[in-house]
Design a protein around this motif. Structure first.
Motif: not given
Length: 140
Positions: A5-20, A127-140
């Motif tokens: 969700t957009q809300a969770l995305y925003d919380q993760i980003v805010a935490h990353a910026r706050e702890d920088h 040990g294998e890294i696979t990048e995946e698409e991120v889909k941001i939604v308003e709600a589930y």
């Protein structure tokens, strides 16, 4: 693919910026077997480092007990990179011990020369890294 969700995305980003300039870290828990991130759980980087993150062992034990009591599992495990791109380091791969989790990395580096702000998700299995698409939604 990680659907978040957009809300969770925003919380993760805010935490990353706050702890920088230190790396931020945390978990987004969800119902066991659903693969749906729901509950944002920012954690303290016990290493308090701009180049490394480490969950406090007591906090981590408490978190796993809490998730167990709530029939949850870690759906997203996230942390930030403060000086490099959002891509798992060798250390990140070594510590990736949740095979079902999405490993989200956020770069808080000065991206003037590196392009857009980075929020990326990976699966890390044996040990294998696979990048995946991120889909941001308003709600589930």
């Amino acid at each position: 693919m990680l659907t978040i969700t957009q809300a969770l995305y925003d919380q993760i980003v805010a935490h990353a910026r706050e702890d920088h300039p230190d790396e931020a870290c945390g978990v987004v828990a969800g119902p066991v077997g659903a693969g749906r991130p729901e509950r944002f759980i920012p954690m303290l980087n016990a290493a308090r480092s701009p180049t490394f993150y480490e969950f406090d062992s007591q906090d981590l034990l408490k978190l796993y007990r809490e998730m167990d009591d709530n029939d949850e599992e870690p759906v997203v495990i996230y942390h930030s990179h403060t000086a490099t791109e959002a891509y798992p380091s060798r250390t990140d791969v070594t510590y990736a011990n949740e095979p079902g989790a999405h490993y989200v990395l956020v770069s808080t580096a000065d991206t003037d020369d590196a392009g857009e702000f980075q929020f990326r998700s990976f699966r890390i299995l044996e040990g294998e890294i696979t990048e995946e698409e991120v889909k941001i939604v308003e709600a589930y």
